[in-house]
Design a protein around this motif. Structure first.
Motif, PDB file in Angstrom:
ATOM      1  N   UNK A   1     -14.472  22.694 -13.987  1.00 25.99           N
ATOM      2  CA  UNK A   1     -14.371  24.037 -14.502  1.00 25.99           C
ATOM      3  C   UNK A   1     -14.298  23.956 -16.030  1.00 25.99           C
ATOM      4  N   UNK A   2     -15.086  24.778 -16.675  1.00 26.68           N
ATOM      5  CA  UNK A   2     -15.098  24.769 -18.134  1.00 26.68           C
ATOM      6  C   UNK A   2     -13.949  25.600 -18.658  1.00 26.68           C
ATOM      7  N   UNK A   3     -13.713  25.488 -19.962  1.00 25.82           N
ATOM      8  CA  UNK A   3     -12.647  26.272 -20.593  1.00 25.82           C
ATOM      9  C   UNK A   3     -12.934  27.763 -20.495  1.00 25.82           C
ATOM     10  N   UNK A   4     -14.203  28.141 -20.617  1.00 23.33           N
ATOM     11  CA  UNK A   4     -14.568  29.561 -20.549  1.00 23.33           C
ATOM     12  C   UNK A   4     -14.306  30.127 -19.152  1.00 23.33           C
ATOM     13  N   UNK A   5     -14.650  29.353 -18.110  1.00 25.00           N
ATOM     14  CA  UNK A   5     -14.395  29.805 -16.744  1.00 25.00           C
ATOM     15  C   UNK A   5     -12.905  29.931 -16.479  1.00 25.00           C
ATOM     16  N   UNK A   6     -12.139  28.980 -16.953  1.00 28.28           N
ATOM     17  CA  UNK A   6     -10.687  29.024 -16.764  1.00 28.28           C
ATOM     18  C   UNK A   6     -10.083  30.210 -17.492  1.00 28.28           C
TER      19      UNK A   6
ATOM     20  N   UNK B   1      -6.892  35.992 -16.501  1.00 26.92           N
ATOM     21  CA  UNK B   1      -6.415  37.377 -16.472  1.00 26.92           C
ATOM     22  C   UNK B   1      -6.566  38.027 -15.102  1.00 26.92           C
ATOM     23  N   UNK B   2      -7.634  37.707 -14.389  1.00 27.74           N
ATOM     24  CA  UNK B   2      -7.826  38.261 -13.054  1.00 27.74           C
ATOM     25  C   UNK B   2      -6.725  37.766 -12.125  1.00 27.74           C
TER      26      UNK B   2
ATOM     27  N   UNK C   1      -1.703  38.755  -9.222  1.00 27.73           N
ATOM     28  CA  UNK C   1      -0.322  38.361  -8.933  1.00 27.73           C
ATOM     29  C   UNK C   1       0.647  39.506  -9.215  1.00 27.73           C
ATOM     30  N   UNK C   2       0.460  40.171 -10.347  1.00 26.13           N
ATOM     31  CA  UNK C   2       1.321  41.313 -10.683  1.00 26.13           C
ATOM     32  C   UNK C   2       1.149  42.422  -9.649  1.00 26.13           C
TER      33      UNK C   2
END
Length: 99
Positions: A1-6, A11-12, A17-18
């Motif tokens: 997984x790339x940094x952009x995908x992570x 946020x999603x 979770x919230x």
């Protein structure tokens, strides 16, 4: 997984979770309110049905007036409502994810 995908999935995941936490707390509060209404209706139900089951349940929950036992019973009922809420939220989440 790339940094952009992570970064884009974080946020999603946090929002989800919230949302699940708020839903679980909300369902727990509703279940506790329903439980209180059910317990309040037990004596009326006994009167209408001619039974004494509701009185026995209420007497058991009263724990002979021993405050420590009453608190433990109340805490146990709250934990039970919370566990039911967790299950309901998970089932709801699975049903929503199918669509």
């Amino acid at each position: 997984m790339t940094k952009e995908e992570a970064a884009s999935s974080a946020p999603v995941s946090l929002k989800r979770t919230v949302l699940k936490t708020v839903a679980t707390v909300g369902v727990t509060v509703v279940l506790i309110a329903l439980l209180r209404q059910f317990l309040a209706a037990l004596l009326w139900f006994d009167k209408v049905a001619g039974w004494h089951v509701g009185g026995v349940i209420l007497q058991t929950l009263a724990a002979d007036g021993i405050a420590k036992q009453q608190q433990m019973i109340a805490a146990g009922l709250m934990v039970l409502c919370f566990l039911i809420a967790v299950v309901l939220v998970r089932v709801g989440e699975r049903l929503l994810s199918r669509h």
